[in-house]
Design a protein around this motif. Structure first.
Motif, PDB file in Angstrom:
ATOM      1  N   GLU A 130       0.828  -1.214   0.000  1.00  0.00           N
ATOM      2  CA  GLU A 130       0.000   0.000   0.000  1.00  0.00           C
ATOM      3  C   GLU A 130       0.863   1.264   0.000  1.00  0.00           C
ATOM      4  N   VAL A 131       1.981   1.226   0.704  1.00  0.00           N
ATOM      5  CA  VAL A 131       2.909   2.365   0.719  1.00  0.00           C
ATOM      6  C   VAL A 131       3.471   2.573  -0.682  1.00  0.00           C
ATOM      7  N   MET A 132       3.900   1.479  -1.305  1.00  0.00           N
ATOM      8  CA  MET A 132       4.437   1.559  -2.669  1.00  0.00           C
ATOM      9  C   MET A 132       3.368   2.067  -3.641  1.00  0.00           C
ATOM     10  N   LYS A 133       2.132   1.603  -3.464  1.00  0.00           N
ATOM     11  CA  LYS A 133       1.033   2.024  -4.337  1.00  0.00           C
ATOM     12  C   LYS A 133       0.789   3.529  -4.194  1.00  0.00           C
ATOM     13  N   PHE A 134       0.820   4.042  -2.973  1.00  0.00           N
ATOM     14  CA  PHE A 134       0.615   5.469  -2.751  1.00  0.00           C
ATOM     15  C   PHE A 134       1.727   6.286  -3.410  1.00  0.00           C
TER      16      PHE A 134
ATOM     17  N   SER B 247       3.771   9.537  -8.101  1.00  0.00           N
ATOM     18  CA  SER B 247       4.706   9.603  -9.222  1.00  0.00           C
ATOM     19  C   SER B 247       3.968   9.663 -10.558  1.00  0.00           C
ATOM     20  N   VAL B 248       2.955   8.821 -10.724  1.00  0.00           N
ATOM     21  CA  VAL B 248       2.152   8.802 -11.948  1.00  0.00           C
ATOM     22  C   VAL B 248       1.486  10.161 -12.163  1.00  0.00           C
ATOM     23  N   LEU B 249       1.069  10.785 -11.068  1.00  0.00           N
ATOM     24  CA  LEU B 249       0.414  12.094 -11.140  1.00  0.00           C
ATOM     25  C   LEU B 249       1.416  13.244 -11.225  1.00  0.00           C
TER      26      LEU B 249
ATOM     27  N   ASP C 289      -8.842   3.787 -10.187  1.00  0.00           N
ATOM     28  CA  ASP C 289      -9.755   4.487  -9.281  1.00  0.00           C
ATOM     29  C   ASP C 289      -8.997   5.017  -8.055  1.00  0.00           C
ATOM     30  N   TYR C 290      -8.032   4.238  -7.592  1.00  0.00           N
ATOM     31  CA  TYR C 290      -7.201   4.662  -6.460  1.00  0.00           C
ATOM     32  C   TYR C 290      -6.428   5.934  -6.830  1.00  0.00           C
ATOM     33  N   VAL C 291      -5.789   5.926  -7.995  1.00  0.00           N
ATOM     34  CA  VAL C 291      -5.017   7.093  -8.449  1.00  0.00           C
ATOM     35  C   VAL C 291      -5.932   8.311  -8.549  1.00  0.00           C
ATOM     36  N   SER C 292      -7.126   8.111  -9.062  1.00  0.00           N
ATOM     37  CA  SER C 292      -8.086   9.201  -9.198  1.00  0.00           C
ATOM     38  C   SER C 292      -8.448   9.797  -7.825  1.00  0.00           C
ATOM     39  N   LYS C 293      -8.672   8.942  -6.848  1.00  0.00           N
ATOM     40  CA  LYS C 293      -9.005   9.427  -5.501  1.00  0.00           C
ATOM     41  C   LYS C 293      -7.821  10.154  -4.862  1.00  0.00           C
ATOM     42  N   ILE C 294      -6.626   9.624  -5.061  1.00  0.00           N
ATOM     43  CA  ILE C 294      -5.426  10.272  -4.510  1.00  0.00           C
ATOM     44  C   ILE C 294      -5.234  11.642  -5.156  1.00  0.00           C
ATOM     45  N   LYS C 295      -5.500  11.732  -6.455  1.00  0.00           N
ATOM     46  CA  LYS C 295      -5.369  13.012  -7.158  1.00  0.00           C
ATOM     47  C   LYS C 295      -6.299  14.061  -6.543  1.00  0.00           C
ATOM     48  N   VAL C 296      -7.540  13.703  -6.315  1.00  0.00           N
ATOM     49  CA  VAL C 296      -8.514  14.631  -5.735  1.00  0.00           C
ATOM     50  C   VAL C 296      -8.108  15.001  -4.308  1.00  0.00           C
TER      51      VAL C 296
END
Length: 137
Positions: free
Chosen positions: A16-20, A25-27, A117-124
């Protein structure tokens, strides 16, 4: 240009840490991320008042001190209580949700299963806290 955030991610799952971090990074967001694997580690990190985070992202289900216990300790501290704390968890338990809001969280985000969907939520989430006028404690 938006200011860089100093983020404390309290998460015991390495994936989960790596995913965050990957989502940031992707954003193309270069915010500073500190990780604590549990509430105990987070409290030790927060003892050093010269490097307090702008926001705390907190998982609920952790060993040693769980998220709700950590929140209770955090909100009793005269300085730390003002750091916006957002729950980032897979739990959609209404009891947990209500308890967290009673203690004083700034938000509750349920981690979706799909990475996009996770990336989208983190972006917001990060966009909001980058625009918000944060109190420097």
């Amino acid at each position: 240009m938006k200011p860089l955030l100093n983020i404390l991610l309290i998460e015991d799952d390495t994936i989960e840490v790596m995913k965050f971090k990957r989502a940031l990074s992707v954003l193309d967001l270069n915010h500073k991320v500190h990780n604590a694997a549990n509430g105990e580690e987070a409290l030790k990190f927060l003892e050093q008042k010269d490097r307090l985070p702008n926001i705390i992202l907190l998982d609920l289900n952790m060993p040693k001190i769980n998220g709700i216990e950590f929140l209770s300790i955090l909100k009793k501290d005269e300085v730390l209580r003002y750091i916006p704390t957002i729950i980032l968890s897979t739990s959609n338990n209404k009891k947990d949700l209500l308890e967290c809001y009673k203690i004083g969280i700034a938000g509750y985000v349920i981690k979706p299963l799909k990475y996009e969907d996770y990336v989208s939520k983190i972006k917001v989430l990060i966009s909001y806290w980058s625009e918000n006028q944060l109190i420097s404690v």
